[in-house]
Design a protein around this motif. Structure first.
Motif, PDB file in Angstrom:
ATOM      1  N   THR A  44       9.105  11.710  11.983  1.00 37.04           N
ATOM      2  CA  THR A  44       8.343  11.728  12.751  1.00 37.04           C
ATOM      3  C   THR A  44       8.107  13.353  12.598  1.00 37.04           C
ATOM      4  OG1 THR A  44      10.163  10.926  13.885  1.00 37.04           O
ATOM      5  CG2 THR A  44      10.382  12.817  14.217  1.00 37.04           C
TER       6      THR A  44
ATOM      7  N   SER B  26       7.190   6.503  21.977  1.00 41.34           N
ATOM      8  CA  SER B  26       8.323   7.483  21.663  1.00 41.34           C
ATOM      9  C   SER B  26       9.645   6.884  21.289  1.00 41.34           C
ATOM     10  CB  SER B  26       8.550   7.445  22.841  1.00 41.34           C
ATOM     11  OG  SER B  26       9.518   9.015  22.801  1.00 41.34           O
TER      12      SER B  26
ATOM     13  N   CYS C 113      14.424   9.921  18.540  1.00 39.52           N
ATOM     14  CA  CYS C 113      13.793  10.666  17.878  1.00 39.52           C
ATOM     15  C   CYS C 113      13.757  12.116  19.040  1.00 39.52           C
ATOM     16  CB  CYS C 113      12.332  10.908  17.865  1.00 39.52           C
ATOM     17  SG  CYS C 113      11.274  11.594  18.002  1.00 39.52           S
TER      18      CYS C 113
ATOM     19  N   CYS D 207      11.179  13.398  21.498  1.00 43.58           N
ATOM     20  CA  CYS D 207      11.256  12.976  22.183  1.00 43.58           C
ATOM     21  C   CYS D 207      12.100  12.738  22.895  1.00 43.58           C
ATOM     22  CB  CYS D 207      11.068  10.729  21.838  1.00 43.58           C
ATOM     23  SG  CYS D 207       9.749  11.061  20.421  1.00 43.58           S
TER      24      CYS D 207
ATOM     25  N   TYR E 172      17.471   9.725  27.548  1.00 40.48           N
ATOM     26  CA  TYR E 172      16.982  11.373  27.019  1.00 40.48           C
ATOM     27  C   TYR E 172      18.028  11.784  27.424  1.00 40.48           C
ATOM     28  CZ  TYR E 172      12.694   8.888  24.529  1.00 40.48           C
ATOM     29  OH  TYR E 172      12.709   8.608  23.433  1.00 40.48           O
TER      30      TYR E 172
ATOM     31  N   THR F 100       6.156  10.255  16.410  1.00 37.09           N
ATOM     32  CA  THR F 100       6.328  10.453  17.861  1.00 37.09           C
ATOM     33  C   THR F 100       6.939  12.090  18.022  1.00 37.09           C
ATOM     34  OG1 THR F 100       8.686   9.677  17.064  1.00 37.09           O
ATOM     35  CG2 THR F 100       7.482   8.099  17.571  1.00 37.09           C
ATOM     36  N   PRO F 101       6.318  12.549  18.955  1.00 32.95           N
ATOM     37  CA  PRO F 101       5.587  11.394  20.294  1.00 32.95           C
ATOM     38  C   PRO F 101       4.387  11.648  20.095  1.00 32.95           C
ATOM     39  CG  PRO F 101       6.557  13.677  20.671  1.00 32.95           C
ATOM     40  CD  PRO F 101       7.487  13.803  19.748  1.00 32.95           C
TER      41      PRO F 101
END
Length: 260
Positions: free
Chosen positions: A7, A107, A111, A114, A174, A227-228
């Protein structure tokens, strides 16, 4: 590809870099929203109201850069069309299949970048409405222990309820009350009115690993770096950006797709 599964934030060229990075604000190596800080209530995402999930009210980014078409090359890299990952009916999507622009997002549910990008991309999808199709691709990073179980659970929800239910779970995971533990995934499925036992079992099995691995292989073949990662038609964007950056690339892709 040694750095493919990390990431990281895209380091832009000098033109526009400061404005974009200031707009993004600080980035922390932790997953925001797994639990509210002591003494601070969590913010609930509305998954029950007609029209789908609603993100909780959040503080606006301190700076939203003013961008023009001249900034696109500093934000995104145009790649040969043959290198853009192919999409299938096995990929959750929203927006009309006839849309002239497709935004693919690779994604990872664990993360932190993300987590930052998810509501921003939701805003971009709302802005362009029927001119944009958004397609989800799983890319759980190996260092994120709960990313793959969450991806499995999300694909189980997709199998049970289609894209509509998938995106509700996506938004919930999320959101600030998202919890990627086994109990949290079961709770999320229950909240959405799905078969929580089947979703929880899927999270612990390899049933959907072939689909997850296919997404990851497609991302690796396309050269994504972490990611993303986003493809807007043939434009590749690495890292979490403010809405204005995604929007200016979508607008470029729309003009190109509409050209005679």
């Amino acid at each position: 590809m040694g750095g493919a599964r990390r990431t990281r934030v895209l380091l832009l060229g000098t033109r526009g870099a400061l404005a974009l990075l200031c707009a993004l604000g600080s980035v922390a190596c932790e997953r925001p929203g797994q639990a509210a800080p002591p003494g601070e209530p969590g913010r609930e995402i509305d998954v029950a109201s007609p029209g789908g999930p609603r993100w909780p009210t959040v503080e606006p980014e301190p700076v939203e850069p003013t961008l023009t078409d001249a900034d696109v090359e500093q934000i995104a890299k145009k790649v040969p069309h043959a290198k853009v990952p192919a999409i299938s009916a096995q990929n959750p999507a929203k927006g009309p299949p006839s849309a002239k622009v497709t935004l693919q997002v690779f994604s990872d549910f664990e993360c932190p970048f993300c987590v930052r990008a998810a509501p921003i991309l939701d805003d971009v999808a709302e802005r362009f409405h029927d001119r944009l199709r958004v397609v989800w691709r799983n890319y759980p990073l190996p260092g994120h222990e709960r990313a793959r179980p969450a991806a499995r659970a999300a694909l189980a929800v997709f199998a049970l309820g289609g894209s509509e239910q998938f995106w509700k779970l996506h938004d919930y995971l999320y959101s600030p009350q998202g919890n990627l533990s086994d109990a949290g995934l079961r709770q999320a499925a229950t909240k959405l009115g799905l078969d929580a036992t089947r979703v929880a079992e899927a999270a612990q099995s390899a049933q959907y690993d072939a689909l997850i691995n296919a997404d990851m292989a497609a991302g690796d073949a396309a050269g994504i770096e972490g990611t993303p990662a986003v493809f807007v038609n043939d434009y590749y964007m690495m890292g979490a950006y403010p809405a204005s950056a995604y929007a200016i690339v979508v607008e470029r892709a729309l003009r190109e797709a509409s050209a005679p």
